[in-house]
Scaffold this active site. Structure first.
Site, PDB file in Angstrom:
ATOM      1  N   HIS A 166      12.777   7.294 -18.029  1.00  0.00           N
ATOM      2  CA  HIS A 166      13.407   7.595 -19.314  1.00  0.00           C
ATOM      3  C   HIS A 166      12.462   8.437 -20.158  1.00  0.00           C
ATOM      4  O   HIS A 166      11.265   8.157 -20.225  1.00  0.00           O
ATOM      5  CB  HIS A 166      13.749   6.299 -20.062  1.00  0.00           C
ATOM      6  CG  HIS A 166      14.275   6.532 -21.452  1.00  0.00           C
ATOM      7  ND1 HIS A 166      13.634   6.055 -22.577  1.00  0.00           N
ATOM      8  CD2 HIS A 166      15.372   7.197 -21.901  1.00  0.00           C
ATOM      9  CE1 HIS A 166      14.317   6.409 -23.650  1.00  0.00           C
ATOM     10  NE2 HIS A 166      15.372   7.106 -23.261  1.00  0.00           N
ATOM     11  N   SER A 167      13.005   9.489 -20.782  1.00  0.00           N
ATOM     12  CA  SER A 167      12.269  10.317 -21.720  1.00  0.00           C
ATOM     13  C   SER A 167      10.999  10.882 -21.078  1.00  0.00           C
ATOM     14  O   SER A 167      11.050  11.450 -19.991  1.00  0.00           O
ATOM     15  CB  SER A 167      11.963   9.492 -22.976  1.00  0.00           C
ATOM     16  OG  SER A 167      11.394  10.291 -23.985  1.00  0.00           O
TER      17      SER A 167
END
EC number: 3.1.-.-
Length: 877
Positions: A205-206
């Protein structure tokens, strides 16, 4: 007369004399120009408010999103390894309570990598959905889907560090992920050799996606089959404050192009609702490695999701996490990477080839007369793709016709907003669209649709629109269910939105569904997929895109907007109009030009400093900062704006010139050139605001800390003992604790001491003007330092302090320390022509760098500004 009134009277007389003396030194030829800086302040405030309102309006119009909340019963078991890996990070195994009861591992390993300040517990949403779906399939005995594989989710505890702001943190986390991959595979040594997994799937994520990709060296990449990232900025770093961060991105690109064993990348992007990163950077360029290529898809086009998603919500959004979990389950049973990519496309892109079913699967048939050789059938509330079309001409046996099918959103309540906030789309709220092509029109089409509800048949028409509007030419009733529009001259840019106006005829059925297909830039084709869905509601529809030409991207822009409209003949579209909305450019600039707010005010401040230095060489006196600012507003600022516009115009005419896309605002379209001038004026106004605020704060601070003794103040040398004490303390800290305290912290302490020195200085003399100039200029450099201090402070708090290679470099601490020393000793600028000439050259270089490449390569300003301060100090000492 009492002492206090006598003191105030003498103080006023002293100030009046000082003001009159200063006015004689620096007369203003045009009194009205003193209001120019104030005018720019007001313009900056009003423009900032306009940007804020535009951003809010854009999010309200286009950035609304709807997701169902997810629920889970998480538990975590920390893995302990005999091999020393890291005392800083940890690795956990996820288990869903009530389902994952076994202690031994037997499934396919998936490693979750959290993002910037992300927790290892964020894996629970997707991991819980995967466990529930797996055991539901086992219970239902869906052996055609489940082949004995389940998912074992591992999650890395990276201590919620700020990886987006610190390149070395990214490198250290990548090394830990490499060790985790090796350790995870060792957890399966109890299985027979043929059942042991040899590869791990990475889910990130991210900024965790950047960490995962950085971990893919030639050795580790062999042990990874696929990398799935959620809202990861792949093309550009979110903040360009470190050179090492750009080096990481360059290394990642080089590895993707040159390592043959590099795993494919699947990037899932949140779109316009994601305001923490620029979704333009979530797209992927096309890299082909055999039959395995990277793909990027926006959540607005994922079947069953059809909504943009906020940055953090993409982890827990039920519609997304269910689909990702199902995709991972299906991919775990595939033998090779190519098959896994096909599975991913089926779940994320509605990937469909032309289907030809030899035998009908239903006894009930519906006959439709053929109105066109190209027909589209719409089945309302049809969650299944079991569709068979047969063409019959009465003389020959009916033959099955190939069809291309897709599922599109169709909410039960058309009056509800789409997507519905807090809920999104339901699995049953879909309609089936089947496109067929016939050999002739003198036939009948038989549709096997016994399990379906209402089915609508009509023609499919293509429209090439030269202008900005299309209108129905015939007054006859419409028999069309599918319009395909190509506005070939429409301007494409991720900074520009288009307002789409749909005019409907007499409506007796559902409102038309509009599908906006973004045409990616040339180098993004075959890798990035973006589409958005809207319902005609009588209000303008705001079209936007992230995969077209964007700032600082080397991709060529393409013209043309593609639309598909699905309608009932009982609710036909009469007119389609398209117009550009330039006001929303301000909203799009918020996330794409964050660094402009830091870089360009520094450039304007450097212009002021250069003007002060030039005026000192001519007059021998230091011009006050605010006076210099007013003269810049009257003379130099318009010239600078013209030069910026000229440079941006040249840039727009040379779109293919290497590296030119990184200059100014990184736009290659001539229509975007005025934005350069607008932001130039705005950032100058921001400098005026900051200057007046700092000046007011210095005056207020001086009123607080100064202790009057009659009408005379103490000599500068006797009042500067505290300043000298601060210099000694900072020097000792810089020398003795060189390996512990970062130079950014020393810089901040020196700025504080400069403020104190300016507040204690005798007002309206050359020394005060010099110190206040230094205080204002160094204050504008604080944003380049503050993030490192915040990261260092947090790491100290958590017991894991680490510095980048330049954080303990005393070279960067020399200028602020010497500035404080000069301010304490009462130094002023000397006419050392060599130093002054070198300082002017350095100032010109800083000005050019700030405006030309500061918005993209912001980190380059800090070392240049450091050189400017060194030369400036050399002209004082």
């Amino acid at each position: 007369m009492p002492a206090w009134p006598r003191f105030m009277s003498l103080r006023r007389q002293y100030l009046y004399k000082a003001l009159d003396k200063n006015h004689q030194k620096h007369p203003i030829k045009h009194p009205h120009t003193r209001f120019l800086s104030r005018l720019f302040c007001a313009l900056a405030v009003l423009f900032s408010y306009s940007i804020y309102q535009s951003f809010r309006t854009d999010l309200k119009q286009s950035g609304s999103w709807g997701c169902e909340m997810s629920w889970m019963s998480p538990s975590y078991r920390r893995l302990e390894w005999t091999e020393f890996i890291s005392t800083r990070y940890a690795l956990y195994l996820y288990r869903e309570q009530g389902l994952d009861s076994e202690d031994t591992l037997s499934g396919h390993p998936v490693l979750f990598v959290p993002g910037n300040a992300g927790s290892y517990q964020q894996v629970r949403s997707i991991a819980s959905s995967a466990s529930k779906q797996y055991y539901e399939q086992v219970k239902a005995r869906e052996r055609n889907v489940v082949t004995g594989k389940k998912i074992d989710f591992f999650t890395a505890d990276l201590k919620e560090e700020f990886s987006a702001f610190h390149a070395r943190t990214v490198r250290e986390q990548a090394v830990f992920i490499q060790h985790c991959i090796k350790g995870i595979l060792q957890e399966y040594t109890h299985l027979p050799q043929e059942k042991r997994p040899t590869q791990v799937t990475l889910l990130a994520h991210s900024m965790g996606g950047v960490v995962a990709r950085l971990a893919m060296d030639p050795i580790t990449s062999i042990s990874v089959d696929i990398i799935v990232t959620l809202s990861t900025p792949h093309i550009l770093p979110p903040l360009a404050l470190e050179r090492d961060m750009d080096s990481i991105y360059s290394l990642i690109r080089w590895r993707r192009q040159h390592i043959s064993t590099h795993p494919p990348l699947i990037s899932i992007c949140g779109g316009i609702s994601d305001t923490q990163i620029v979704s333009d950077s979530c797209a992927l360029p096309f890299f082909q490695a055999g039959n395995n290529s990277d793909i990027a898809v926006f959540t607005t086009g994922i079947p069953g999701v059809w909504t943009a998603v906020e940055h953090q919500a993409i982890i827990w959004c039920h519609q997304i996490r269910w689909r990702i979990a199902r995709m991972l389950l299906d991919m775990s049973s595939r033998a090779n990477t190519t098959a896994k990519l096909v599975t991913a496309k089926e779940w994320l892109l509605d990937y469909q080839e032309d289907e030809t079913l030899k035998e009908p699967r239903s006894e009930r048939q519906h006959d439709y007369s053929v109105s066109s050789r190209n027909m589209t059938f719409i089945g309302l509330h049809q969650p299944s793709k079991a569709f068979v079309a047969q063409q019959c001409n009465g003389l020959e046996r009916c033959r099955t016709v190939p069809s291309v099918m897709s599922l599109l959103p169709f909410p039960n309540n058309p009056s509800d907003p789409f997507p519905l906030p807090g809920e999104g789309i339901k699995p049953s709220e879909v309609m089936l669209v089947a496109e067929i092509s016939l050999s002739s029109t003198n036939t009948v089409v038989k549709i096997n649709a016994s399990q379906y509800g209402q089915t609508i048949a009509g023609s499919r028409e293509h429209h090439l629109v030269k202008g900005n509007s299309w209108k129905v030419n015939s007054s006859l009733p419409s028999l069309t269910t599918h319009h395909l529009f190509h506005f070939e001259n429409a301007f494409l840019s991720s900074l520009v939105t288009h307002s789409l106006d749909i005019t409907l005829g007499h409506c007796k059925d559902f409102k038309p569904l509009i599908k906006h297909i973004s045409q990616p830039a040339l180098e993004l084709q075959s890798a990035t997929f973006e589409s958005n869905y809207y319902f005609a509601s009588g209000r303008p529809i705001h079209l936007h895109s992230h995969s077209t030409a964007g700032p600082f991207l080397p991709y060529q822009d393409r013209a043309g907007i593609y639309l598909e409209i699905f309608q009932s003949p009982l609710c036909p579209v009469q007119q389609v109009s398209l117009r550009k909305n330039y006001y929303n450019v301000l909203a799009k600039s918020v996330t794409r030009y964050r660094m402009v707010v830091l870089a360009w005010p520094v450039g304007w401040a450097t212009v002021v400093l250069l003007f002060q230095l030039s005026d000192f060489i001519n007059t021998g006196e230091i011009l006050p900062w605010n006076s210099a600012l007013e003269r810049i507003a009257r003379r130099r600022m318009p010239i600078c704006i013209v030069l910026l516009l000229l440079g941006a115009t040249i840039q727009s005419q040379l779109p293919d010139f290497p590296m030119l896309h990184t200059f100014f605002l990184g736009v290659n379209q001539l229509e975007m050139v005025p934005l350069v001038g607008i932001l130039g004026v705005w950032t100058f106004g921001l400098l005026c605001v900051v200057s007046f605020v700092i000046t007011a704060c210095l005056w207020l601070l001086g009123c607080i800390i100064q202790q009057p003794h009659g009408h005379e103040r103490l000599e500068d040398e006797t009042k500067s003992k505290h300043d000298w004490l601060g210099v000694v303390m900072i020097g000792a800290a810089a020398v003795l604790v060189n390996q512990v305290i970062p130079h950014q912290l020393i810089f901040l302490l020196c700025v504080i001491l400069l403020w104190l020195s300016a507040a204690r200085s005798k007002a309206l003399n050359d020394r005060y003007h010099l110190i206040s100039t230094c205080a204002i200029f160094t204050t504008l450099l604080i944003p380049f330092k503050i993030l490192h201090v915040a990261i260092w402070s947090r790491n100290i708090w958590t017991g894991s302090a680490a510095l980048v290679s330049t954080d303990n470099n005393f070279y960067y601490a020399i200028p602020p320390v010497l500035l404080v020393k000069c301010a304490s000793c009462g130094g002023t600028i000397q006419k050392r022509h060599v130093c002054l000439k070198a300082c002017r050259i350095a100032l010109i270089i800083l000005i050019m760098s700030s405006f030309s490449v500061g918005a993209r390569w912001t980190w380059i300003l800090s070392p240049i500004a450091n050189a400017v301060l060194i030369l400036f100090v050399a002209s004082i000492i």
